[in-house]
Design an enzyme around this catalytic site. Structure first.
Site, PDB file in Angstrom:
ATOM      1  CB  SER A 143      11.829 -19.986  -0.411  1.00 38.06           C
ATOM      2  OG  SER A 143      13.084 -20.165  -1.062  1.00 38.06           O
ATOM      3  CE1 TYR A 157       9.332 -22.834  -4.124  1.00 37.46           C
ATOM      4  CE2 TYR A 157      11.384 -21.586  -4.189  1.00 37.46           C
ATOM      5  CZ  TYR A 157      10.539 -22.471  -3.550  1.00 37.46           C
ATOM      6  OH  TYR A 157      10.890 -22.992  -2.317  1.00 37.46           O
TER       7      TYR A 157
HETATM    8  P1  NAP Z   1      10.154 -31.954  -1.096  1.00 37.09           P
HETATM    9  O1  NAP Z   1      11.227 -32.767  -0.463  1.00 37.09           O
HETATM   10  O2  NAP Z   1      10.089 -31.852  -2.581  1.00 37.09           O
HETATM   11  O3  NAP Z   1       8.727 -32.499  -0.539  1.00 37.09           O
HETATM   12  C1  NAP Z   1       7.569 -31.878  -1.006  1.00 37.09           C
HETATM   13  C2  NAP Z   1       6.372 -32.404  -0.225  1.00 37.09           C
HETATM   14  O4  NAP Z   1       5.215 -31.658  -0.644  1.00 37.09           O
HETATM   15  C3  NAP Z   1       6.062 -33.863  -0.492  1.00 37.09           C
HETATM   16  O5  NAP Z   1       5.551 -34.430   0.688  1.00 37.09           O
HETATM   17  C4  NAP Z   1       4.980 -33.789  -1.571  1.00 37.09           C
HETATM   18  O6  NAP Z   1       4.117 -34.921  -1.579  1.00 37.09           O
HETATM   19  C5  NAP Z   1       4.216 -32.560  -1.103  1.00 37.09           C
HETATM   20  N1  NAP Z   1       3.436 -31.915  -2.164  1.00 37.09           N
HETATM   21  C6  NAP Z   1       3.842 -31.459  -3.366  1.00 37.09           C
HETATM   22  N2  NAP Z   1       2.818 -30.923  -4.049  1.00 37.09           N
HETATM   23  C7  NAP Z   1       1.724 -31.052  -3.257  1.00 37.09           C
HETATM   24  C8  NAP Z   1       0.369 -30.708  -3.399  1.00 37.09           C
HETATM   25  N3  NAP Z   1      -0.106 -30.121  -4.510  1.00 37.09           N
HETATM   26  N4  NAP Z   1      -0.485 -31.013  -2.380  1.00 37.09           N
HETATM   27  C9  NAP Z   1      -0.046 -31.619  -1.253  1.00 37.09           C
HETATM   28  N5  NAP Z   1       1.250 -31.963  -1.064  1.00 37.09           N
HETATM   29  C10 NAP Z   1       2.113 -31.692  -2.052  1.00 37.09           C
HETATM   30  O7  NAP Z   1      10.173 -30.448  -0.539  1.00 37.09           O
HETATM   31  P2  NAP Z   1      11.047 -29.765   0.634  1.00 37.09           P
HETATM   32  O8  NAP Z   1      12.373 -29.440   0.098  1.00 37.09           O
HETATM   33  O9  NAP Z   1      10.933 -30.558   1.878  1.00 37.09           O
HETATM   34  O10 NAP Z   1      10.273 -28.364   0.777  1.00 37.09           O
HETATM   35  C11 NAP Z   1       9.288 -28.150   1.769  1.00 37.09           C
HETATM   36  C12 NAP Z   1       8.930 -26.673   1.762  1.00 37.09           C
HETATM   37  O11 NAP Z   1      10.101 -25.902   2.030  1.00 37.09           O
HETATM   38  C13 NAP Z   1       8.378 -26.168   0.432  1.00 37.09           C
HETATM   39  O12 NAP Z   1       7.373 -25.208   0.661  1.00 37.09           O
HETATM   40  C14 NAP Z   1       9.584 -25.513  -0.223  1.00 37.09           C
HETATM   41  O13 NAP Z   1       9.210 -24.529  -1.142  1.00 37.09           O
HETATM   42  C15 NAP Z   1      10.271 -24.939   0.999  1.00 37.09           C
HETATM   43  N6  NAP Z   1      11.696 -24.686   0.782  1.00 37.09           N
HETATM   44  C16 NAP Z   1      12.562 -25.711   0.527  1.00 37.09           C
HETATM   45  C17 NAP Z   1      13.907 -25.415   0.324  1.00 37.09           C
HETATM   46  C18 NAP Z   1      14.935 -26.481   0.024  1.00 37.09           C
HETATM   47  O14 NAP Z   1      16.087 -26.136  -0.322  1.00 37.09           O
HETATM   48  N7  NAP Z   1      14.611 -27.753   0.141  1.00 37.09           N
HETATM   49  C19 NAP Z   1      14.353 -24.092   0.388  1.00 37.09           C
HETATM   50  C20 NAP Z   1      13.435 -23.082   0.648  1.00 37.09           C
HETATM   51  C21 NAP Z   1      12.104 -23.397   0.850  1.00 37.09           C
HETATM   52  P3  NAP Z   1       4.321 -36.095  -2.711  1.00 37.09           P
HETATM   53  O15 NAP Z   1       5.654 -36.720  -2.459  1.00 37.09           O
HETATM   54  O16 NAP Z   1       3.165 -37.023  -2.479  1.00 37.09           O
HETATM   55  O17 NAP Z   1       4.279 -35.388  -4.042  1.00 37.09           O
END
Ligand code: NAP
Length: 252
Positions: A143, A157
């Site tokens: 991130s 985080y």
């Molecule tokens: P998101 O929409 O909140 O989706 C999170 C996913 O992770 C869901 O499929 C969730 O499953 C799963 N998850 C959560 N806790 C888990 C666990 N303990 N074990 C297995 N699965 C788990 O997240 P996103 O925004 O797509 O982010 C994806 C990645 O990109 C993350 O690593 C995040 O830190 C990184 N990131 C995101 C952003 C952003 O702005 N969106 C920016 C920088 C980095 P359930 O629905 O079943 O809980």
């Protein structure tokens, strides 16, 4: 890399769901991991299958070793593991470090850091030529927070994602001669539900005017970078951390 099994942790929503769909369309068998939202995981699997691809939904909390072992054993039953997208990650409410409970810090570190390590370990045990495997690729999700620090929001985080940056570099060197490439994608502000899960559903709208491109990124734009790093087209790329942040947090 077609006809191979790829595990996408947190593959049921957001960036992971976009990545799962794209990898499925390329002919990989995709293991769509999720933690609790079964409907979302089933939805992604249904879309991949409807498009002619192969996918299975597998529930596993990546912060639990027994769950991770079960996840990888289930993937073994589907074919030869060729890739891991270490994507599952969580944020929490915006607070200062001096307000954080041990419970919160532990959860953030366990899912974002230990979970990624457990999954990387299991992937290396299967893909490394040292262990009799045939090579493969790991892509970690970092991130931009690891460079910005996320003050007054979630320094825990941000620090966890700093650990992911370091793990990417170290593990890439460790397995470079064992047929495994390890890279990371470091997103900026991406329009997913992660912001609402941290209690800030309007975060993207509030921040977008401050972004160099004046808009958030999409899950598909991040997934395109992940898919490239998973592919043979990035064959000489390892230990790299690719910013997909629309220019946010790029250091001089
Ligand atoms: P998101 O929409 O909140 O989706 C999170 C996913 O992770 C869901 O499929 C969730 O499953 C799963 N998850 C959560 N806790 C888990 C666990 N303990 N074990 C297995 N699965 C788990 O997240 P996103 O925004 O797509 O982010 C994806 C990645 O990109 C993350 O690593 C995040 O830190 C990184 N990131 C995101 C952003 C952003 O702005 N969106 C920016 C920088 C980095 P359930 O629905 O079943 O809980």
């Amino acid at each position: 890399m077609s006809d191979s099994v790829i595990i996408v942790t947190g593959g049921s929503r957001g960036i992971g769901a976009s990545t799962s769909r794209k990898l499925g369309a390329l002919g990989h068998t995709v293991v769509v991991n999720y933690a609790g939202n079964e409907a979302a995981a089933s939805g992604v699997v249904g879309e991949i299958r409807a498009a002619g691809g192969k996918a299975e939904a597998l529930k596993a909390d990546i912060s639990r070793e027994d769950d991770v072992l079960r996840l990888f054993q289930a993937a073994d039953d589907l074919g030869t593991l060729k890739g891991l997208v270490n994507n599952a990650g969580v944020v929490d409410q915006s607070i200062r470090v001096d307000e954080m409970s041990l419970e919160r810090m532990t959860r953030i570190m366990n899912i974002n850091v230990i979970g990624a390590f457990l999954c990387a370990r299991e992937a290396v045990r299967r893909m490394s030529t040292k262990h009799g495997g045939h090579g493969g690729v790991i892509v970690n999700l970092g991130s931009a927070a690891s460079k910005l620090g996320a003050p007054d929001m979630y320094v825990d985080y941000a620090a966890a994602k700093g650990a992911i940056d370091t793990m990417t570099v170290g593990l890439a060197k460790e397995v470079a001669l064992e047929g495994i490439r390890v890279n990371a994608v470091r997103p900026g502000i991406i329009d997913t539900e992660i912001h609402a899960s941290g209690g800030a559903p309007d975060r993207v709208d509030h921040l977008k005017s401050q972004l160099p491109m004046k808009r958030p990124g999409t899950s598909d734009e991040v997934a395109d970078a992940i898919v490239w790093l998973m592919s043979d087209q990035s064959g000489y790329t390892t230990g790299a951390i690719l910013d997909v942040s629309g220019g946010r947090a790029i250091l001089p």
